[in-house]
Design a protein around this motif. Structure first.
Motif: not given
Ligand SMILES: O=c1ccn([C@@H]2O[C@H](COP(=O)(O)O)[C@@H](O)[C@H]2O)c(=O)[nH]1
Length: 246
Positions: A8-10, A212-214, A58-62, A120-123
């Motif tokens: 879960v993302p903070l 990853v579910i935010g 730690l998702d800093l995406k360098f 790979t490629l942002l969702t």
């Molecule tokens: O390609 C990507 C890489 C990272 N993220 C991260 O995941 C969460 C998704 O949050 P939701 O609220 O479930 O959309 C967020 O922190 C992004 O920075 C991503 O979505 N896609």
């Protein structure tokens, strides 16, 4: 346990909001700290999570030149986190330098190196945006696969990919290559800015190691109920992979 596969993302602006969310969802074992919170609070949030024995992504995406990403990875590895991200589009020299740097940084700090995984490629990017904004002359699944294979060849531990591509990556990459999927949307939630999403059960069935579910959880009127609904959904689906990083 499938609930250990949910990260879960903070995604909150400050430490107080982060602590409130952690306290609201004590059942979450794996939290993600991203750009917003780390930029506002620095490593303090990592100490708080560690004191509660939570796992940390730690998702800093360098994304930078080899020398710079290596320095950033050395520093980040010293925090003793479980997962760390870099963009695959940094290229093979930077990815190799980063993979080497996490080992050096962790050894120097006396910690376990994080699993270094490549975006790979942002969702949030659609096939149309890949073609017309980014001018990439490849079909989207092929581009994502090529980025995952570049990361694997460069010595990384895994990749972040959309659930829509995870099956193809699972079938092509080595079994131990971790596949972490954001862009997860239960049927009852809004897609928001996510362009390539699937439901939790579809993603797990397709071979994701972690989801990853935010916002479907954190922005729900009742986050605990949303969490329970997702855990319940996952109980009825077999997982292809039983890998849990320790
Ligand atoms: O390609 C990507 C890489 C990272 N993220 C991260 O995941 C969460 C998704 O949050 P939701 O609220 O479930 O959309 C967020 O922190 C992004 O920075 C991503 O979505 N896609």
């Amino acid at each position: 346990m499938n609930d250990e596969k949910i990260i879960v993302p903070l995604d909150v602006p400050d430490l107080d909001s982060a602590i409130a969310l952690i306290n609201k969802l004590p059942q979450v074992t794996f939290w993600k700290v991203g750009l917003e919170l780390f930029t506002s609070t620095g490593p303090k949030i990592l100490d708080i999570l560690k004191s509660q024995e939570k796992r940390i992504f730690l998702d800093l995406k360098f994304h930078d030149i080899p020398n710079t990403v290596a320095g950033a990875c050395r520093a980040a590895a010293g925090y003793g986190v479980d997962l760390l991200t870099i963009h695959a589009t940094c290229g093979s020299d930077a990815l190799k330098a980063a993979a080497e740097a996490v080992e050096i940084g962790a050894e120097k700090a006396g910690t376990k190196p994080p699993q270094l995984i490549a975006i790979t490629l942002l969702t949030s990017i659609s096939p149309r945006q890949l073609a017309f904004d980014l001018k990439i002359p490849l079909e989207l699944p092929e581009f994502a696969l090529k980025m995952a294979l570049l990361a694997e060849k460069s010595g990384l531990n895994g990749a972040v990919c959309s659930p829509q591509e995870v099956q193809q990556l699972r079938e092509t990459c080595k079994n131990e290559f971790l596949l972490v999927c954001p862009g997860i949307r239960p049927t009852w939630s809004d897609k928001g800015d996510q362009k390539r999403s699937l439901t939790p059960s579809q993603a797990i069935t397709a071979g994701a190691d972690y989801l990853v579910i935010g916002r479907p959880i954190t922005a729900a009127a009742e986050p605990e109920l949303a969490w329970n609904l997702i855990v319940e959904e996952l109980k009825t689906f077999p997982t292809k992979n039983q890998r849990i990083i320790d």
